[in-house]
Design a protein around this motif. Structure first.
Motif, mmCIF file in Angstrom:
data_model
loop_
_atom_site.group_PDB
_atom_site.id
_atom_site.type_symbol
_atom_site.label_atom_id
_atom_site.label_comp_id
_atom_site.label_asym_id
_atom_site.label_seq_id
_atom_site.Cartn_x
_atom_site.Cartn_y
_atom_site.Cartn_z
ATOM 1 N N HIS A 106 103.008 -20.574 65.285
ATOM 2 C CA HIS A 106 102.556 -19.770 64.161
ATOM 3 C C HIS A 106 101.910 -20.627 63.069
ATOM 4 N N ALA A 107 102.059 -21.948 63.155
ATOM 5 C CA ALA A 107 101.518 -22.824 62.122
ATOM 6 C C ALA A 107 101.235 -24.199 62.720
ATOM 7 N N ILE A 108 100.403 -24.943 61.990
ATOM 8 C CA ILE A 108 100.149 -26.340 62.325
ATOM 9 C C ILE A 108 100.426 -27.163 61.071
ATOM 10 N N THR A 129 98.593 -20.115 61.542
ATOM 11 C CA THR A 129 97.599 -19.767 62.560
ATOM 12 C C THR A 129 97.672 -18.293 62.936
ATOM 13 N N THR A 130 98.747 -17.610 62.550
ATOM 14 C CA THR A 130 98.888 -16.174 62.764
ATOM 15 C C THR A 130 99.428 -15.548 61.492
ATOM 16 N N GLN A 148 89.959 -27.232 59.899
ATOM 17 C CA GLN A 148 90.139 -26.182 60.896
ATOM 18 C C GLN A 148 90.371 -24.827 60.237
ATOM 19 N N ILE A 149 90.844 -24.832 59.012
ATOM 20 C CA ILE A 149 91.089 -23.579 58.294
ATOM 21 C C ILE A 149 89.806 -22.761 58.216
ATOM 22 N N ILE A 156 89.299 -20.822 61.337
ATOM 23 C CA ILE A 156 90.277 -19.741 61.429
ATOM 24 C C ILE A 156 89.884 -18.600 60.500
ATOM 25 N N ALA A 171 96.581 -15.808 58.693
ATOM 26 C CA ALA A 171 96.027 -16.985 59.357
ATOM 27 C C ALA A 171 95.041 -17.700 58.446
ATOM 28 N N GLY A 172 95.207 -19.009 58.357
ATOM 29 C CA GLY A 172 94.335 -19.817 57.528
ATOM 30 C C GLY A 172 94.911 -20.157 56.173
#
Length: 148
Positions: A35-37, A6-7, A46-47, A50, A15-16
């Motif tokens: 920083h992640a999911i 995510t960052t 969701q990517i 992002i 991110a992504g």
């Protein structure tokens, strides 16, 4: 362990990105710090959101960075801060405050990590900050600190 960043993490990805990391690194650092999911099919959707947000903020090449530099250097950025009678601030002007002041002055939305303040701004008056727009392009933005 498969995760979605995510960052931006140096030497890992932006991110992504879908990354495969060791379980301990993912479970003990990336997930708790936000920083992640965890990767799932639903999270993969969701990517796209992002990536769209990242593309909107990303500077597209040197030509685009040069256009932004001329725009930033032409701005008159003014930021209000509380100061004592001698003109010394109570604290310092932060990169987050500078990014908000640049946006309020009509400039682009900047990441606070791209703003470089060589010497902390702790006095009223005119100062110059550096904004790294691209590896080859840095804008020098004049900033006026006024008493609030």
């Amino acid at each position: 362990m498969k995760l979605i960043l995510t960052t931006e993490i140096p030497k890992l990805g932006v991110a992504g990105d879908i990354v495969d990391v060791r379980s301990g690194y993912g479970r003990n650092f990336l997930l708790p710090q936000g920083h992640a999911i965890a990767w799932t099919r639903g999270a993969e959707k969701q990517i796209e959101g992002i990536k769209r947000a990242r593309d909107a903020r990303e500077i597209r090449g040197v030509d685009h960075a040069n256009e932004l530099r001329t725009q930033l250097e032409g701005l008159t950025v003014s930021i209000k801060a509380r100061a004592g009678e001698a003109g010394t601030l109570f604290g310092a002007v932060t990169p987050t405050g500078l990014a908000q002041a640049i946006k309020a002055a009509g400039g682009p939305a900047l990441d606070k990590r791209s703003i470089s303040v060589v010497k902390p701004i702790k006095t009223l008056g005119n100062h110059t900050i550096a904004v790294k727009l691209h590896d080859a392009v840095t804008a020098h933005v004049p900033v006026e600190v006024v008493n609030a």
